[in-house]
Each structure stands twice: as structure tokens, then as C-alpha cells.
Motif scaffolding. Structure first.
Motif, PDB file in Angstrom:
ATOM      1  N   SER A 194       0.812  -1.219   0.000  1.00 10.72           N
ATOM      2  CA  SER A 194       0.000   0.000   0.000  1.00 10.72           C
ATOM      3  C   SER A 194       0.843   1.265   0.000  1.00 10.72           C
ATOM      4  N   THR A 250       1.295   6.484  10.543  1.00 11.58           N
ATOM      5  CA  THR A 250       1.749   7.652   9.792  1.00 11.58           C
ATOM      6  C   THR A 250       3.164   8.056  10.148  1.00 11.58           C
ATOM      7  N   LYS A 285       5.168   6.209  -3.166  1.00 11.74           N
ATOM      8  CA  LYS A 285       4.094   5.354  -2.658  1.00 11.74           C
ATOM      9  C   LYS A 285       3.769   5.685  -1.203  1.00 11.74           C
ATOM     10  N   THR A 303       1.932   8.995  -1.162  1.00  6.13           N
ATOM     11  CA  THR A 303       0.579   8.802  -1.697  1.00  6.13           C
ATOM     12  C   THR A 303      -0.328   8.186  -0.645  1.00  6.13           C
ATOM     13  N   TRP A 304       0.200   7.197   0.094  1.00  6.74           N
ATOM     14  CA  TRP A 304      -0.594   6.594   1.168  1.00  6.74           C
ATOM     15  C   TRP A 304      -0.908   7.617   2.248  1.00  6.74           C
ATOM     16  N   LYS A 352      -1.227  10.811   1.962  1.00  7.85           N
ATOM     17  CA  LYS A 352      -2.276  11.701   1.457  1.00  7.85           C
ATOM     18  C   LYS A 352      -3.647  11.022   1.538  1.00  7.85           C
ATOM     19  N   SER A 353      -3.670   9.724   1.307  1.00  7.90           N
ATOM     20  CA  SER A 353      -4.948   9.008   1.285  1.00  7.90           C
ATOM     21  C   SER A 353      -5.590   8.898   2.664  1.00  7.90           C
ATOM     22  N   VAL A 354      -4.801   9.088   3.734  1.00  7.93           N
ATOM     23  CA  VAL A 354      -5.347   8.981   5.093  1.00  7.93           C
ATOM     24  C   VAL A 354      -5.348  10.336   5.804  1.00  7.93           C
ATOM     25  N   GLN A 355      -5.251  11.414   5.040  1.00  5.41           N
ATOM     26  CA  GLN A 355      -5.320  12.751   5.621  1.00  5.41           C
ATOM     27  C   GLN A 355      -6.714  12.998   6.187  1.00  5.41           C
ATOM     28  N   TRP A 395      -3.048  14.706  10.573  1.00  3.81           N
ATOM     29  CA  TRP A 395      -2.922  13.251  10.696  1.00  3.81           C
ATOM     30  C   TRP A 395      -2.822  12.871  12.162  1.00  3.81           C
ATOM     31  N   ASN A 413      -7.449  17.821   2.212  1.00  5.64           N
ATOM     32  CA  ASN A 413      -8.617  16.947   2.226  1.00  5.64           C
ATOM     33  C   ASN A 413      -9.802  17.893   2.298  1.00  5.64           C
TER      34      ASN A 413
END
Length: 391
Positions: A80, A102, A124, A127-128, A130-133, A139, A171
């Protein structure tokens, strides 16, 4: 950036019914641990963190780490893009039971960016992240957890490895700086940053969170934190708080906190009168980044006189924190209170490679690493940072 696994890791481990082990140092890794790993203590809760800080510290002193050390860290990454604190069997694919976080991911992204040759892994990881912001722009330690100043700050450091301004990473309407500013206290309360709001929603000054947030609010990171004589360290409330103003306010709080004795005190219950070495090292970096070496002189001198035993007991992350403090504060990491911090750090793991030289005598590895850092643009050991909530 502390040997910082404390509150955030403790909260996470309590949730799963385990306890955080003590981390001890030794001259060389235990035979039962991977040969590329720095430190001989149980890596369950800090393996990726301490490895990342070690690689970043070596980068800062122009030493090329052993390939085994870099490979071990790169091998911890999940498909991921996220990193756990540690996984013993890197050949086994990550599953839903493996807790990723994080802080480990952000620190590893910075370390792999520094060593070069791992651009895909760094992208990568970012990117991960950013996806959980969170919707507030920040965070928490774990994906979906409430935003805290320490986690948000170390993620900002990872974001600076990319070419996109941190303020544009959102986000919805909120950026990482929006999340940090929500945790900034007014000057009447010292101008510090809180770790998180307490159970009643009140913000309480937290020195470790403040040190991390000052560095992040200045748009820098573990890789790029340098002394800057251009910033002020006075507190002033503003109708529209900016990251620069919040950083100055936070630095003012830290300067007052270390004025008596030269160090920060522990916030752990029952240990209020004891020095917090890790947060003091982080404060040195923050004060130097905001106000230059003069602003960091007293706590840096205190660390030179008093941190030897602490570093010996806490291992690679502690040595890395001291190296970062020395670098930012204008001291010599190879002669820090009579201790060669680089030598002590590398003694806990695989010996670094002797950096190759070009005809001008400049380390080729350093030139590559510096170019990567410079390309990151503007955009925070300690983990790092003590992620400690005020009681």
C-alpha cells in the motif's frame, strides 16, 4: 523527534492490549535481529522509526549508510505504501492485522529520499499518507485517528520530499498547516502548540509537540532543518494566524521553557522534575531553525554536558536526535561533549560505506542526497518527537 514512541505508541498498544518495551542500546545488533537494523533493543514498536532517524542522521553528516541498513528499511514497506513500526517477516505480505502508522511511514519516506534510489517507494509512501489525511488537514498516529501536532509535523516533513507545496495538499478545504494552527495556543497561554485537545476540548501546552510543530510550520523537515538567523522568537497574537507567526510563538515558548536550567522537563506523571533529553534535543532544532544558533546555544550546551548516559541507554534514535541537534545548532557531532556521536551511532549497526570522492574531494553520495533535498523545495527525532499528551 524524540525517542518518541511514548504517548502515541502507548495509546495504540494499550488499545491492542500490549505494553511498550524499553529500548536499550548495545555495541552491535543482537544476532537474533536483522544484521541491517540499528540497535539491539526490541524493534516491535520503534524499528522503522529508529532506522529512519539513523539514516537521516548519517545523511546529515555526509556518511553513506551500509546497503544492508537501507535494504532493511525499504523491505519494511507494505504494498500500500505504508510502513508498520516493525514486521519481522518482510517476505510475508502485509495484512489487515498488521498495524501501519503515519509516523513510521513519514520518517521512512524521508530516510529513503535521503539515501536516493528509492523514488518509487517514497512516492508510494507519500501517496498513502495523502490518502489517510483527516478532514481537518492533519494526521493522527494511526489512519483515521484524531490529528495531533507531532504526527502532522512529521508527515509535513515527508510531504516536502515531493515537488508539490504542502499548503496545496488538502482533504477538502483544509491543509496540513490548518491542522497545526488549530493546535496553536494564544500568547496568554504561552504561544505553544498542544499535542491534541484534551477530553474537554482544551488545548494544553506541550513542549514536544511545540518543537515538532515549529520545524514543520517553518516549512522544513528532519532532512532540511538548518539554523536560520532571520526568524524572531517573540510571541504575538495575530487576527489571522500564519504558520510563520505560529512558529515564532512556539519558539518563544520553548526559549522560556529552557531558560531555567537549559533543558525541558519531563511531562510523564511522577517525573516532572526530571530532564527530557529527547524533547530538549528537538527543542534545539526548533530554536535554531527559528532563531539561529544563538537561540539554541544554552540547551545545546546542556545536552553536550549531560546527554551521554541517556544516549547510551536509548540507542540509535537517541544518537540520531543528538546529531540532528548538533547539526542544526552549529556544534560538531564528531566531538559533542567529548563524544563522537556518529561513531556511537554506527556502532549500533552496520558500518557506513566510505563515501566515494570525486576529483574535487566532494562526496558523490552527499551531492546526490543534497540534490534530492533541494529539489523537494519548501514545504518535521523525533519522533521521533515525544508524542505525549498532557495529563
Amino acid at each position: 523527534m524524540n525517542v518518541r514512541r511514548s504517548a502515541a505508541v502507548l495509546a495504540a498498544t494499550v488499545a491492542i492490549g500490549t505494553a511498550t518495551p524499553a529500548v536499550a542500546a548495545s555495541p552491535s545488533p543482537s544476532p537474533s535481529l536483522p544484521s541491517g537494523l540499528y540497535g539491539s533493543g526490541d524493534p516491535t514498536y520503534d524499528g522503522v522509526w529508529r532506522q529512519s532517524l539513523a539514516l537521516i542522521a548519517l545523511y546529515r553528516v555526509h556518511a553513506e549508510p551500509a546497503a544492508a541498513a537501507v535494504d532493511w528499511l525499504a523491505g519494511q514497506q507494505c504494498e500500500s505504501g505504508a510502513f508498520p513500526a516493525f514486521r519481522a517477516n518482510a517476505a510475508k505480505a502485509c495484512d489487515a492485522k498488521l498495524m501501519v502508522d503515519t509516523n513510521s511511514t513519514a520518517a521512512a519516506a524521508q530516510a529513503l529520499s535521503a539515501v536516493g534510489g528509492h523514488g518509487t517507494a517514497v512516492t508510494k509512501a507519500v501517496t498513502w499518507l495523502k490518502s489517510v489525511q483527516n478532514k481537518d488537514g492533519g494526521w493522527g498516529y494511526t489512519p483515521g485517528g484524531a490529528s495531533d501536532a507531532n504526527s502532522t509535523s512529521v508527515v509535513i516533513g515527508a510531504l516536502t520530499t515531493q515537488h508539490t507545496p504542502v499548503s496545496t495538499i488538502r482533504n477538502g478545504a483544509k491543509s496540513p498547516y490548518d491542522a497545526l494552527l488549530k493546535l496553536s495556543l494564544p500568547c496568554a497561554d504561552g504561544g505553544a502548540f498542544a499535542y491534541q485537545p484534551d477530553k474537554k476540548g482544551k488545548l494544553r501546552a506541550n513542549a514536544g509537540a511545540t518543537a515538532a510543530a515549529v520545524v514543520a510550520a517553518r516549512g522544513t523537515s528532519l532532512l532540511t532543518a538548518r539554523a536560520d538567523t532571520g526568524g524572531e522568537s517573540t510571541c504575538a497574537d495575530a487576527p489571522h494566524l500564519t504558520p510563520a507567526r505560529a512558529a515564532a510563538n512556539g519558539a518563544s515558548f520553548l526559549a522560556k521553557a529552557v531558560a531555567k536550567g537549559g533543558y525541558l522537563k519531563s511531562v510523564l506523571p511522577g517525573a516532572e522534575d526530571q530532564p527530557d533529553y529527547g524533547n530538549t534535543a528537538d527543542a534545539v532544532v526548533a530554536l535554531a531553525v527559528q532563531g539561529g544558533p544563538v537561540a539554541a546555544r544554552e540547551p545545546l550546551a546542556w545536552l553536550e554536558r549531560n546527554s551521554t548516559k541517556w544516549a547510551e541507554q536509548n540507542g540509535p534514535a537517541a544518537y540520531a536526535q543528538l546529531i540532528l541537534a548538533a547539526e542544526a545548532g552549529g556544534a560538531d557531532p564528531s566531538d559533542f561533549g567529548g563524544t563522537d556521536l556518529v561513531e556511537q551511532l554506527t556502532a549500533t549497526g552496520p558500518a557506513p560505506v566510505t563515501a566515494s570522492q570525486d576529483d574535487s574531494g566532494t562526496s558523490v553520495w552527499w551531492m546526490v542526497g543534497a540534490g534530492l533535498a533541494a529539489g523537494a523545495g519548501i514545504g518535521f527525532l523525533l519522533s521521533s518527537r515525544n508524542k505525549r499528551k498532557q495529563p
